[in-house]
Design a protein around this motif. Structure first.
Motif, short mmCIF file in Angstrom:
data_model
loop_
_atom_site.label_atom_id
_atom_site.label_comp_id
_atom_site.label_asym_id
_atom_site.label_seq_id
_atom_site.Cartn_x
_atom_site.Cartn_y
_atom_site.Cartn_z
N ASP A 23 9.36 8.15 -9.74
CA ASP A 23 8.45 7.05 -10.01
C ASP A 23 8.10 6.36 -8.70
O ASP A 23 8.91 5.65 -8.10
N LEU A 24 6.87 6.60 -8.25
CA LEU A 24 6.33 5.95 -7.05
C LEU A 24 5.14 5.08 -7.42
O LEU A 24 4.30 4.76 -6.57
N SER A 25 5.04 4.68 -8.66
CA SER A 25 3.86 3.97 -9.15
C SER A 25 3.76 2.56 -8.58
O SER A 25 4.72 2.00 -8.05
N GLN A 26 2.55 1.99 -8.66
CA GLN A 26 2.27 0.61 -8.29
C GLN A 26 2.67 0.29 -6.85
O GLN A 26 3.30 -0.71 -6.56
N ASN A 27 2.30 1.19 -5.94
CA ASN A 27 2.45 0.95 -4.52
C ASN A 27 1.07 1.02 -3.88
O ASN A 27 0.05 0.86 -4.56
N HIS A 28 1.03 1.28 -2.58
CA HIS A 28 -0.25 1.40 -1.88
C HIS A 28 -0.33 2.77 -1.20
O HIS A 28 -0.86 2.89 -0.10
N LEU A 29 0.19 3.77 -1.86
CA LEU A 29 0.23 5.11 -1.28
C LEU A 29 -1.16 5.72 -1.23
O LEU A 29 -1.98 5.52 -2.13
N SER A 30 -1.41 6.47 -0.18
CA SER A 30 -2.71 7.11 0.00
C SER A 30 -2.51 8.56 0.38
O SER A 30 -1.39 9.06 0.46
N GLY A 31 -3.62 9.22 0.64
CA GLY A 31 -3.54 10.64 0.99
C GLY A 31 -3.36 11.50 -0.25
O GLY A 31 -3.53 11.05 -1.39
N SER A 32 -3.01 12.74 -0.05
CA SER A 32 -2.87 13.68 -1.15
C SER A 32 -1.40 13.93 -1.47
O SER A 32 -0.52 13.66 -0.67
N ILE A 33 -1.16 14.45 -2.66
CA ILE A 33 0.18 14.84 -3.05
C ILE A 33 0.52 16.13 -2.32
O ILE A 33 -0.25 17.09 -2.36
N PRO A 34 1.65 16.19 -1.61
CA PRO A 34 1.96 17.42 -0.86
C PRO A 34 1.93 18.65 -1.76
O PRO A 34 2.51 18.66 -2.85
N SER A 35 1.23 19.68 -1.30
CA SER A 35 1.10 20.90 -2.10
C SER A 35 2.44 21.60 -2.28
O SER A 35 2.61 22.39 -3.21
N CYS A 36 3.42 21.29 -1.40
CA CYS A 36 4.73 21.93 -1.50
C CYS A 36 5.64 21.25 -2.51
O CYS A 36 6.76 21.71 -2.75
#
Length: 759
Positions: free
Chosen positions: A415-428
């Motif tokens: 659960d990494l919800s409700q943050n300010h994360l950007s970029g893409s989800i690592p394909s690995c």
């Protein structure tokens, strides 16, 4: 099946095990040989008539009688079963027996174990019906009703119990009762559960002082007040104390450490304790489970406490603890589950010299949600190779998801919800055992082409509220979702997905899986003279994990929370608020176990598939705000579970389905914004004069041509003039301005039809 037939056919048998059978047992006593040698009868889970209790007394040698969950109803009879003077074990739990216990109950003088839990008995606070049962050792009366009686009753009971469980026995109308007085005369108790009764006063520490062999004391969910105080006398046998969910104040007493040197579990959550965490807790060598959550504790977490080695579960959630959280995590020697969520821990977690730390390989679960952290996600978490559950939501993290997270191969919950994360989800990122992923409420974008590719065990994937697209598959929703056979809820709403809905989604089974039990509990003390022990049902109190799955899911026109076991009974797909185009795949009609399907606010075209009539479990179906055309399939009236239905703001035409069954409950707003729909609910006749005309069809084409810009300039000029001369139609067909998927007209056809409109 007459019971006497079984007994007489097996006259030498002493024990009959007939549990969980569909037997409507009868007993004709006049035909039964009363010299029967039967000593044990087990009917638990079978269907019995309550009248069997009136004639069961003929089994004079009976020592064990189990009638739990047999569908018994009404009051206990005053004769028959009361003649079982040799009976030692009686279990009538899980029925609907009611009323006061009959006076003849005192005849069962050999009774040692009694379970009357989960009924509707009225148990007097004096426990007078049990007073003469001198051999009684184990008593379970959970989920009944305690009642007051005349105050002149002061008889001292003859029994000395070793185990008593009276959980959930006080109704809301009987508030703030004092503890039953018979407990003052008990000196041999090993196990006491008085939880969820709203007992008042101060904590009855005299129970600990009077019963020196006491091992387990559970007082949670009452109204005990004041500061907590323990005697300084050594009480060495106590292993578990639970006084959570009360109204205790003040500081946690340090005497708790010296009074109970062998304490294994301590639960003080949901009170109003304040001050620092007592440092003496760090020297309690047997302390394994410590729960101080939901109080007002402040200060730092003692490093000696987390490094002591014996703690396996530490729960400090929802306090006012502060400081740097990194040393707490990295020094948690031996800790398996660490809950620090809902505090005031602050600072960054990235500036760590890993050469000075060795990440504890014991940690399986970390919750740091709802703190005041900031900066990037710590890459060193990738070293937690044994981590199974990680929650870092709503803690101010920014930047991208580190590639090091791809090393968390044992991860089951993220659960990494409700943050300010950007970029893409690592394909690995493809943990093979991942079940629940929450990334909603961030700024993630980019493709999902390879992430979760091998995560076939995925049950929940929540990506709503991001900016995700998928260019690798030409704008389509990733077909890899179709390979995640454990998914039960898919929420991709409020993103930027475009292209068609993958037809292979119809192959998902959306399984209703029973949630694996995370429960553990106390072992009840056994009776030394007899190996049998009543199961008092304590396993449900203390879960192995407090990171319970919680889902926000839009269904039935509202946002609902689904958590815990209820998730085992919920299935749904939400693709709303994207830019999806094309027809709705008829294969979605194969989702026979789905409860909610939301495809609203897209650009879908074509007809509503008649295969939707096979969605027998569907409760909410939302197809509103699309460009759907054609008629509403009449077969949909077969959906008897449908509670919410909306096809509003499309291009649908024809008669609405016959208002019978569930469709008789839907009102006008389910169909609004479709000018060519008709029916009584819409106050519009379905006569031919009101059906879509050539002019109506042309108007839709005109709107599409001008608004969607797919006509050549000459066509557009002609059609635009037609629109000017046709303002009287504009209001009637306004909803078509946002839609319109019409076949191409030649210049000659457009001119001719335009002339018709002008006329």
């Amino acid at each position: 099946i007459p019971l006497q037939n079984l007994v007489e056919a097996f006259s030498s048998v002493k024990a009959f095990h007939l549990q969980y059978n569909y037997l409507n047992m009868t007993l004709a006593t006049q035909e039964l040989n009363v010299s029967s040698n039967v000593e044990e009868l087990y009917f638990g889970g079978s269907t019995l008539n309550t009248n069997i209790l009136q004639s069961i007394g003929v089994f004079a040698s009976l020592k064990t009688l189990s009638l739990h969950d047999c569908g018994l109803i009404g009051p206990l009879p005053n004769h028959g079963w009361c003649d079982l003077r040799n009976l030692e074990v009686l279990d009538v739990s899980g029925n609907a027996l009611e009323g006061m216990l009959p006076h003849c109950f005192s005849n069962l003088t050999s009774l040692r174990e009694l379970d009357i839990s989960a009924n509707r008995f009225q148990i007097p606070l004096s426990f007078a019906p049990f007073a003469n049962l001198s051999n009684l050792k184990v008593l379970s009366g959970d989920e009944n009703k305690m009642v007051m009686e005349p105050s002149f009753y002061t008889s001292v009971p003859k029994f000395q119990l070793t185990s008593i469980s009276l959980s959930k026995c006080i109704t809301s109308q009987q508030l703030n009762l004092e503890l039953p007085t018979f407990l003052y005369y008990q000196y041999d108790l090993r196990y006491v559960d008085l939880s969820h009764n709203n007992f008042s006063g101060t904590v009855p520490t005299w129970l600990l002082e009077n019963n020196t062999k006491l091992e387990v004391l559970i007082l949670m969910g009452n109204s005990f007040t004041g500061p907590l105080s323990f005697s300084s006398a050594l009480i060495s046998n106590v292993s578990s104390i639970d006084i959570s969910e009360n109204k205790l104040q003040g500081q946690i007493p340090t005497t708790i450490c010296s009074t109970f040197p062998h304490l294994w579990r301590l639960f003080l959550s949901k009170n109003a304790f304040e001050g620092n965490i007592p440092l003496c807790l760090s020297v309690m060598k047997d302390l394994s489970f410590l729960d101080l959550s939901n109080n007002q504790l402040y200060g730092k977490v003692p490093e000696e406490l987390i490094a002591k080695g014996s703690l396996t579960i530490l729960r400090l959630s929802n306090n006012k603890l502060s400081g740097n959280v990194v040393p707490v995590v990295l020094n948690s020697n031996g800790v398996q589950n660490l809950y620090l969520d809902g505090n005031n821990f602050s600072g960054e977690m990235t500036n760590v010299d890993l050469s000075t730390f060795e990440f504890p390989n014991s940690i399986r679960e970390i919750d740091l949600s709802n703190n005041k952290l900031h900066g990037k996600l710590p890459r060193w978490i990738g070293n937690a190779s044994f981590l199974e559950r990680l929650a870092l939501s709503n803690s101010g993290f920014e930047g991208s998801i580190p590639m090091e997270f791809c090393k968390l191969n044992r991860l089951e919950f993220l659960d990494l919800s409700q943050n300010h994360l950007s970029g893409s989800i690592p394909s690995c990122f493809n943990p093979p055992n991942i079940e629940h992923v929450h990334l909603h409420g961030n700024r993630l974008r980019g493709p999902l082409s390879l992430a979760f590719y091998n995560s076939s065990s995925l049950v929940t994937l929540d990506l709503r509220g991001n900016n995700l697209t998928d260019n690798h598959f030409h704008g389509k929703v990733p077909i890899q979702l179709c390979k995640l056979h454990s998914l039960s809820i898919i929420d991709l709403s409020q993103n930027m997905f475009f292209g068609p809905i993958p037809s292979c989604l119809g192959n998902l089974s959306l399984p209703l899986k029973e949630r694996e039990s995370l429960e553990t509990g106390f072992y009840l003390p056994s009776i030394e003279e007899d190996e049998t022990t009543l199961n008092l049902g304590m396993d449900s109190y203390y879960p192995d994990s407090y990171l319970e799955e919680v889902i926000e899911f839009t269904t039935k026109s509202g946002l609902f929370l689904y958590e815990g076991n209820i998730l085992s009974y919920m299935t749904g797909i939400d693709l709303s608020c994207n830019n999806l185009t094309g027809h709705i795949p008829p294969e979605l009609g194969n989702l026979s176990e789905i409860y909610s399907l939301n495809l609203s606010h897209n650009k879908l075209t074509g007809v509503i598939p008649s295969s939707f009539s096979k969605l027998h479990q569907i409760e909410s179906l939302d197809l509103s705000y699309n460009n759907l055309s054609g008629e509403i399939p009449n077969q949909l009236v077969e959906l008897n579970s449908l509670e919410v239905f909306s096809v509003a703001y499309n291009n649908l035409s024809g008669s609405i389905p016959e208002p019978k069954a569930q469709f008789g409950t839907f009102i006008e707003n389910s169909y609004e914004g479709n000018p060519f729909l008709c029916g009584p609910i819409l106050h519009k006749s379905c006569s031919k004069t009101d059906s879509p005309s050539t002019i109506s069809t042309l108007f839709g084409f005109l709107c599409s041509c001008v608004v969607d810009n797919f006509c050549c300039p000459l066509h557009k000029s002609i059609l635009a003039k037609s629109l000017v001369f046709s303002r009287w139609e504009m209001h009637h067909h306004l909803s078509l301005l946002k839609c319109g998927q019409f076949s191409y007209l030649s210049h000659f056809q457009a001119t001719r039809l335009s002339t018709q409109i002008v006329i």
